[in-house]
Design a protein around this motif. Structure first.
Motif, PDB file in Angstrom:
ATOM      1  N   PRO A  26       0.810  -1.212   0.000  1.00 55.67           N
ATOM      2  CA  PRO A  26       0.000   0.000   0.000  1.00 55.67           C
ATOM      3  C   PRO A  26       0.844   1.264   0.000  1.00 55.67           C
ATOM      4  CG  PRO A  26       0.085  -0.955   2.189  1.00 55.67           C
ATOM      5  CD  PRO A  26       0.775  -1.927   1.287  1.00 55.67           C
ATOM      6  N   VAL A  27       0.248   2.342  -0.487  1.00 56.12           N
ATOM      7  CA  VAL A  27       0.815   3.673  -0.310  1.00 56.12           C
ATOM      8  C   VAL A  27       0.679   4.044   1.165  1.00 56.12           C
ATOM      9  CG1 VAL A  27       0.525   6.111  -0.891  1.00 56.12           C
ATOM     10  CG2 VAL A  27       0.257   4.354  -2.666  1.00 56.12           C
ATOM     11  N   LEU A  28       1.725   4.616   1.747  1.00 54.69           N
ATOM     12  CA  LEU A  28       1.720   4.975   3.156  1.00 54.69           C
ATOM     13  C   LEU A  28       1.694   6.495   3.321  1.00 54.69           C
ATOM     14  CD1 LEU A  28       4.452   2.552   4.579  1.00 54.69           C
ATOM     15  CD2 LEU A  28       1.976   2.236   4.587  1.00 54.69           C
ATOM     16  N   LEU A  29       0.772   6.978   4.154  1.00 54.13           N
ATOM     17  CA  LEU A  29       0.683   8.398   4.470  1.00 54.13           C
ATOM     18  C   LEU A  29       0.913   8.597   5.959  1.00 54.13           C
ATOM     19  CD1 LEU A  29      -2.507   9.393   2.424  1.00 54.13           C
ATOM     20  CD2 LEU A  29      -0.119   9.358   1.664  1.00 54.13           C
ATOM     21  N   ASP A  30       1.843   9.465   6.309  1.00 55.47           N
ATOM     22  CA  ASP A  30       2.157   9.812   7.691  1.00 55.47           C
ATOM     23  C   ASP A  30       1.447  11.132   7.998  1.00 55.47           C
ATOM     24  OD1 ASP A  30       3.516  11.116   9.918  1.00 55.47           O
ATOM     25  OD2 ASP A  30       5.110   9.634   9.713  1.00 55.47           O
ATOM     26  N   VAL A  31       0.474  11.087   8.915  1.00 55.52           N
ATOM     27  CA  VAL A  31      -0.340  12.265   9.208  1.00 55.52           C
ATOM     28  C   VAL A  31      -0.179  12.665  10.680  1.00 55.52           C
ATOM     29  CG1 VAL A  31      -2.596  13.327   8.757  1.00 55.52           C
ATOM     30  CG2 VAL A  31      -1.973  11.246   7.563  1.00 55.52           C
ATOM     31  N   ARG A  32       1.034  12.564  11.196  1.00 54.08           N
ATOM     32  CA  ARG A  32       1.229  12.958  12.593  1.00 54.08           C
ATOM     33  C   ARG A  32       0.866  14.433  12.790  1.00 54.08           C
ATOM     34  NH1 ARG A  32       7.037  10.373  13.868  1.00 54.08           N
ATOM     35  NH2 ARG A  32       7.078  10.088  11.587  1.00 54.08           N
ATOM     36  N   TRP A  33       0.209  14.713  13.935  1.00 54.17           N
ATOM     37  CA  TRP A  33      -0.398  16.027  14.152  1.00 54.17           C
ATOM     38  C   TRP A  33      -0.556  16.273  15.632  1.00 54.17           C
ATOM     39  CZ3 TRP A  33      -5.671  16.689  15.925  1.00 54.17           C
ATOM     40  CH2 TRP A  33      -6.169  18.000  15.829  1.00 54.17           C
ATOM     41  N   GLN A  34      -0.489  17.544  16.030  1.00 58.72           N
ATOM     42  CA  GLN A  34      -0.777  17.903  17.414  1.00 58.72           C
ATOM     43  C   GLN A  34      -1.719  19.097  17.418  1.00 58.72           C
ATOM     44  OE1 GLN A  34       2.730  19.093  19.580  1.00 58.72           O
ATOM     45  NE2 GLN A  34       3.692  20.037  17.801  1.00 58.72           N
ATOM     46  N   LEU A  35      -2.783  18.976  18.185  1.00 60.68           N
ATOM     47  CA  LEU A  35      -3.790  20.020  18.254  1.00 60.68           C
ATOM     48  C   LEU A  35      -3.194  21.316  18.769  1.00 60.68           C
ATOM     49  CD1 LEU A  35      -6.782  20.883  18.128  1.00 60.68           C
ATOM     50  CD2 LEU A  35      -7.031  20.019  20.459  1.00 60.68           C
ATOM     51  N   GLY A  36      -3.333  22.370  17.980  1.00 55.89           N
ATOM     52  CA  GLY A  36      -2.891  23.686  18.404  1.00 55.89           C
ATOM     53  C   GLY A  36      -1.399  23.923  18.346  1.00 55.89           C
ATOM     54  N   GLY A  37      -0.637  22.951  17.860  1.00 56.15           N
ATOM     55  CA  GLY A  37       0.815  23.106  17.820  1.00 56.15           C
ATOM     56  C   GLY A  37       1.326  23.171  16.395  1.00 56.15           C
TER      57      GLY A  37
END
Length: 284
Positions: A26-37
């Motif tokens: 599969p194609v891999l997507l990295d969507v790491r995220w932090q609210l408000g940062g």
């Protein structure tokens, strides 16, 4: 409630390792995220799944904040261009992951599903589950072959404010935020605390275990049944800005239950002083 006989919305770390070693990775997507940062591109650069492409939730999976909420849906064509640059094609599987909470990954999953991609899953437990299972990470830059995905919105349910209000009266509308925000005891972000009249409190944090992995499908079905979800009425979900709500839609999918997302969520609803607000533990 529509039941799906064979949910495949999530994938375990072990299953993903096997697929990546197979003939159709599969194609891999990295969507790491932090609210408000700030975005977590630096964390991606410091180590990501081999071949994964970073996607910025605030800039690429949402439009500019405004009357439509803090994370309104992105323009369809702009989202399609982001996905193509990330290597997404219509006929190729996609797996999305984040740091472990699952909210950001679910946002990408929901957007791809809504725009017509039929083979997209979330890595259960995210990067933490991957590394705990012995999965490799790398700092290597990724060379991407552009994909051909062309979004066609409307493949899954989407609610606007009026439809969410109607569903709270005539169906089941789940509020995925923390209980204290639902009750109006605190509101750290939006104009006013409380909930859409008729909505049922259903914090998305209760859909996962201590490691951030989804509860078993039967346990999730039991939870949602206890909240009033049945085959007799349609189901919708909202949260603060359409991110954790997507995670609850994903939990419902794991349980075999289809649900629509109110993407504008409380940040849109509460911005309009003309819209009613309920407080306390009672839905009404």
């Amino acid at each position: 409630m529509t039941e799906n006989p064979a949910p495949s919305a999530i994938v375990s770390a072990a299953e993903l390792m096997a697929e990546l070693a197979g003939s159709r990775p599969p194609v891999l997507l990295d969507v790491r995220w932090q609210l408000g940062g700030p975005n977590l591109r630096s964390a991606y650069d410091a180590g990501h799944l081999p071949g994964a492409v970073y996607v910025d939730l605030d800039r690429e999976l949402a439009g500019p904040p405004g009357s439509g909420g803090r994370h309104p849906l992105p323009q369809t064509e702009e989202f399609g261009a982001v996905m193509r640059r990330a290597g997404v094609s219509a006929d190729a599987p996609v797996v999305v992951y984040d740091g472990g909470q699952g909210w950001a990954a679910a946002r990408a999953w929901w957007l791809l599903r809504w725009t017509g991609h039929t083979d997209v899953r979330v890595l259960d437990g995210g990067l933490a589950a991957w590394t705990a299972a012995g999965g490799p990470v790398t700092e290597d830059a990724v060379t991407v072959t552009e994909g051909d995905f062309k979004p066609n919105p409307g493949a899954v349910g989407l609610l606007d404010a009026d439809a969410a209000a109607a569903l709270a009266r005539d169906g089941i509308l789940l509020d995925a935020r923390a209980g204290e925000r639902y009750r109006g005891e605190i509101e750290p972000i939006d104009r006013v605390g409380g909930h859409i009249p008729g909505a049922v409190s259903a914090p998305t944090t209760e859909n996962v275990d201590a490691d951030g992995k989804f509860l078993a499908a039967d346990a999730l079905r039991a939870r949602f049944t206890g909240l009033g979800v049945s085959g007799a009425a349609p189901v919708g979900v909202y949260c603060g800005s359409g991110v954790s709500g997507a995670h609850e839609v994903l939990a419902l999918e794991v349980a075999g239950i289809s649900a629509a997302l109110y993407a504008g969520s409380w940040s849109e609803w509460s911005a309009d002083p003309a819209r009613p607000v309920a407080t306390g533990p009672d839905p009404q």
